[in-house]
Design a protein around this motif. Structure first.
Motif, PDB file in Angstrom:
ATOM      1  N   TYR A   9      18.560  -5.327  17.686  1.00 15.16           N
ATOM      2  CA  TYR A   9      18.883  -4.854  16.344  1.00 15.16           C
ATOM      3  C   TYR A   9      20.360  -4.529  16.269  1.00 15.16           C
ATOM      4  CZ  TYR A   9      13.888  -4.449  15.762  1.00 15.16           C
ATOM      5  OH  TYR A   9      12.552  -4.727  15.681  1.00 15.16           O
ATOM      6  N   MET A  10      20.979  -4.933  15.174  1.00 12.37           N
ATOM      7  CA  MET A  10      22.395  -4.624  14.971  1.00 12.37           C
ATOM      8  C   MET A  10      22.506  -3.215  14.391  1.00 12.37           C
ATOM      9  SD  MET A  10      23.810  -7.300  16.080  1.00 12.37           S
ATOM     10  CE  MET A  10      25.495  -7.064  15.585  1.00 12.37           C
ATOM     11  N   ILE A  11      23.439  -2.441  14.888  1.00 15.32           N
ATOM     12  CA  ILE A  11      23.701  -1.101  14.390  1.00 15.32           C
ATOM     13  C   ILE A  11      25.047  -1.155  13.685  1.00 15.32           C
ATOM     14  CG2 ILE A  11      24.103   1.289  15.042  1.00 15.32           C
ATOM     15  CD1 ILE A  11      22.321   0.699  17.522  1.00 15.32           C
ATOM     16  N   PRO A  12      25.086  -0.808  12.403  1.00 11.05           N
ATOM     17  CA  PRO A  12      26.345  -0.938  11.644  1.00 11.05           C
ATOM     18  C   PRO A  12      27.463  -0.084  12.228  1.00 11.05           C
ATOM     19  CG  PRO A  12      24.498  -0.426  10.194  1.00 11.05           C
ATOM     20  CD  PRO A  12      24.002  -0.282  11.601  1.00 11.05           C
ATOM     21  N   LEU A  13      28.572  -0.719  12.558  1.00  7.41           N
ATOM     22  CA  LEU A  13      29.714   0.002  13.104  1.00  7.41           C
ATOM     23  C   LEU A  13      30.349   0.935  12.083  1.00  7.41           C
ATOM     24  CD1 LEU A  13      31.522  -2.677  15.287  1.00  7.41           C
ATOM     25  CD2 LEU A  13      30.347  -0.639  16.059  1.00  7.41           C
ATOM     26  N   CYS A  14      30.184   0.655  10.799  1.00  7.20           N
ATOM     27  CA  CYS A  14      30.805   1.502   9.784  1.00  7.20           C
ATOM     28  C   CYS A  14      30.238   2.920   9.811  1.00  7.20           C
ATOM     29  CB  CYS A  14      30.657   0.886   8.395  1.00  7.20           C
ATOM     30  SG  CYS A  14      28.943   0.737   7.852  1.00  7.20           S
ATOM     31  N   LEU A  15      29.078   3.090  10.436  1.00  8.07           N
ATOM     32  CA  LEU A  15      28.477   4.415  10.511  1.00  8.07           C
ATOM     33  C   LEU A  15      28.953   5.198  11.728  1.00  8.07           C
ATOM     34  CD1 LEU A  15      24.859   3.467   9.468  1.00  8.07           C
ATOM     35  CD2 LEU A  15      26.609   4.569   8.089  1.00  8.07           C
ATOM     36  N   ILE A  16      29.710   4.565  12.582  1.00  7.41           N
ATOM     37  CA  ILE A  16      30.197   5.223  13.785  1.00  7.41           C
ATOM     38  C   ILE A  16      31.687   5.520  13.590  1.00  7.41           C
ATOM     39  CG2 ILE A  16      30.348   5.102  16.293  1.00  7.41           C
ATOM     40  CD1 ILE A  16      27.486   4.681  15.121  1.00  7.41           C
ATOM     41  N   SER A  39      30.227  -2.574  27.511  1.00  3.23           N
ATOM     42  CA  SER A  39      29.734  -1.253  27.896  1.00  3.23           C
ATOM     43  C   SER A  39      28.340  -1.043  27.340  1.00  3.23           C
ATOM     44  CB  SER A  39      30.660  -0.157  27.379  1.00  3.23           C
ATOM     45  OG  SER A  39      31.900  -0.201  28.022  1.00  3.23           O
ATOM     46  N   GLU A  40      27.577  -0.235  28.033  1.00  2.00           N
ATOM     47  CA  GLU A  40      26.173  -0.032  27.669  1.00  2.00           C
ATOM     48  C   GLU A  40      25.782   1.419  27.916  1.00  2.00           C
ATOM     49  OE1 GLU A  40      21.931  -1.775  29.355  1.00  2.00           O
ATOM     50  OE2 GLU A  40      23.768  -2.935  29.636  1.00  2.00           O
ATOM     51  N   ILE A  41      24.922   1.923  27.045  1.00  2.12           N
ATOM     52  CA  ILE A  41      24.282   3.221  27.287  1.00  2.12           C
ATOM     53  C   ILE A  41      22.781   2.978  27.261  1.00  2.12           C
ATOM     54  CG2 ILE A  41      26.118   4.754  26.506  1.00  2.12           C
ATOM     55  CD1 ILE A  41      24.847   4.879  23.778  1.00  2.12           C
ATOM     56  N   ASN A  42      22.049   3.782  28.024  1.00  6.18           N
ATOM     57  CA  ASN A  42      20.589   3.649  28.045  1.00  6.18           C
ATOM     58  C   ASN A  42      19.978   4.982  28.435  1.00  6.18           C
ATOM     59  OD1 ASN A  42      20.292   3.738  31.011  1.00  6.18           O
ATOM     60  ND2 ASN A  42      21.405   1.804  30.915  1.00  6.18           N
ATOM     61  N   ILE A  43      18.665   5.053  28.366  1.00  3.42           N
ATOM     62  CA  ILE A  43      17.982   6.317  28.596  1.00  3.42           C
ATOM     63  C   ILE A  43      18.086   6.766  30.050  1.00  3.42           C
ATOM     64  CG2 ILE A  43      15.693   7.391  28.559  1.00  3.42           C
ATOM     65  CD1 ILE A  43      15.237   5.733  25.976  1.00  3.42           C
ATOM     66  N   LEU A  98      24.304  -1.865  23.536  1.00  4.29           N
ATOM     67  CA  LEU A  98      25.368  -2.650  24.139  1.00  4.29           C
ATOM     68  C   LEU A  98      26.489  -2.873  23.135  1.00  4.29           C
ATOM     69  CD1 LEU A  98      26.361  -4.674  26.416  1.00  4.29           C
ATOM     70  CD2 LEU A  98      25.082  -6.410  25.154  1.00  4.29           C
ATOM     71  N   LEU A  99      27.724  -2.696  23.576  1.00  6.81           N
ATOM     72  CA  LEU A  99      28.883  -3.086  22.777  1.00  6.81           C
ATOM     73  C   LEU A  99      29.200  -4.520  23.176  1.00  6.81           C
ATOM     74  CD1 LEU A  99      31.129  -2.417  20.750  1.00  6.81           C
ATOM     75  CD2 LEU A  99      32.521  -1.694  22.696  1.00  6.81           C
ATOM     76  N   THR A 100      28.955  -5.460  22.267  1.00  9.68           N
ATOM     77  CA  THR A 100      29.107  -6.880  22.575  1.00  9.68           C
ATOM     78  C   THR A 100      30.574  -7.290  22.609  1.00  9.68           C
ATOM     79  OG1 THR A 100      29.068  -7.654  20.295  1.00  9.68           O
ATOM     80  CG2 THR A 100      26.933  -7.346  21.381  1.00  9.68           C
ATOM     81  N   ALA A 101      30.807  -8.497  23.126  1.00 11.54           N
ATOM     82  CA  ALA A 101      32.167  -9.045  23.173  1.00 11.54           C
ATOM     83  C   ALA A 101      32.739  -9.219  21.774  1.00 11.54           C
ATOM     84  CB  ALA A 101      32.172 -10.373  23.920  1.00 11.54           C
ATOM     85  N   GLY A 102      31.875  -9.381  20.758  1.00  6.98           N
ATOM     86  CA  GLY A 102      32.330  -9.513  19.385  1.00  6.98           C
ATOM     87  C   GLY A 102      32.573  -8.184  18.697  1.00  6.98           C
ATOM     88  N   SER A 104      30.217  -5.767  18.191  1.00  4.14           N
ATOM     89  CA  SER A 104      29.027  -5.247  17.527  1.00  4.14           C
ATOM     90  C   SER A 104      28.256  -4.342  18.482  1.00  4.14           C
ATOM     91  CB  SER A 104      28.094  -6.397  17.112  1.00  4.14           C
ATOM     92  OG  SER A 104      28.715  -7.238  16.195  1.00  4.14           O
ATOM     93  N   LEU A 105      27.514  -3.411  17.913  1.00  3.65           N
ATOM     94  CA  LEU A 105      26.589  -2.610  18.698  1.00  3.65           C
ATOM     95  C   LEU A 105      25.205  -3.205  18.527  1.00  3.65           C
ATOM     96  CD1 LEU A 105      27.761   1.002  17.833  1.00  3.65           C
ATOM     97  CD2 LEU A 105      28.003  -0.176  20.017  1.00  3.65           C
ATOM     98  N   GLN A 106      24.477  -3.401  19.635  1.00  2.93           N
ATOM     99  CA  GLN A 106      23.118  -3.932  19.579  1.00  2.93           C
ATOM    100  C   GLN A 106      22.193  -3.021  20.365  1.00  2.93           C
ATOM    101  OE1 GLN A 106      23.121  -7.881  21.211  1.00  2.93           O
ATOM    102  NE2 GLN A 106      23.530  -8.808  19.245  1.00  2.93           N
ATOM    103  N   TRP A 107      21.029  -2.742  19.791  1.00  3.64           N
ATOM    104  CA  TRP A 107      19.965  -2.094  20.545  1.00  3.64           C
ATOM    105  C   TRP A 107      19.087  -3.198  21.091  1.00  3.64           C
ATOM    106  CZ3 TRP A 107      14.516  -1.475  19.077  1.00  3.64           C
ATOM    107  CH2 TRP A 107      13.790  -0.815  20.045  1.00  3.64           C
TER     108      TRP A 107
END
Length: 115
Positions: A9-16, A39-43, A98-102, A104-107
């Motif tokens: 799922y894409m997470i809108p960067l405008c909200l961060i 870079s990645e964050i996880n539980i 994940l912060l993608t190479a493009g 974007s943030l993806q869950w």
């Protein structure tokens, strides 16, 4: 789990309202000015990234029997939630952001691998 493959799922960067860097220790938060692509964050590892001001965090936070993804006010002891992804859905049981190479943030749901 139904075994169906779900897309990330894409997470809108405008909200961060910040760009930060994850730390290498469990649940720790480091204030930096950039997050390297990939870079990645996880539980199970670093669960959130903190804004350079130290006032806000983005990432996973405990919710019910799982975790939600959102932005919260770090300086508030009650963890005041500013924004939540998928707010009408039940909490997630895992996965990673994940912060993608493009840029974007993806869950990525648990057990999905990179897609």
């Amino acid at each position: 789990s139904s075994g169906q493959t779900m897309p990330p799922y894409m997470i809108p960067l405008c909200l961060i309202p910040f760009i930060i860097q994850a730390s290498h220790s469990m649940g720790a938060q480091i204030n930096e000015t950039t997050i390297p692509e990939g870079s990645e964050i996880n539980i199970a590892g670093p669960q959130s990234w903190v804004s350079p001001s130290g006032r806000f965090a983005f990432g996973f936070y405990p919710e019910g029997e799982g975790f939600s993804i959102g932005v919260w006010l770090v300086t508030d002891p009650s963890r005041f939630i500013m924004w939540t992804a998928f707010r009408n859905d039940p909490p997630v049981s895992g996965g990673s952001i994940l912060l993608t190479a493009g840029g974007s943030l993806q869950w990525i749901p648990p057990n999905q691998g990179f897609q």
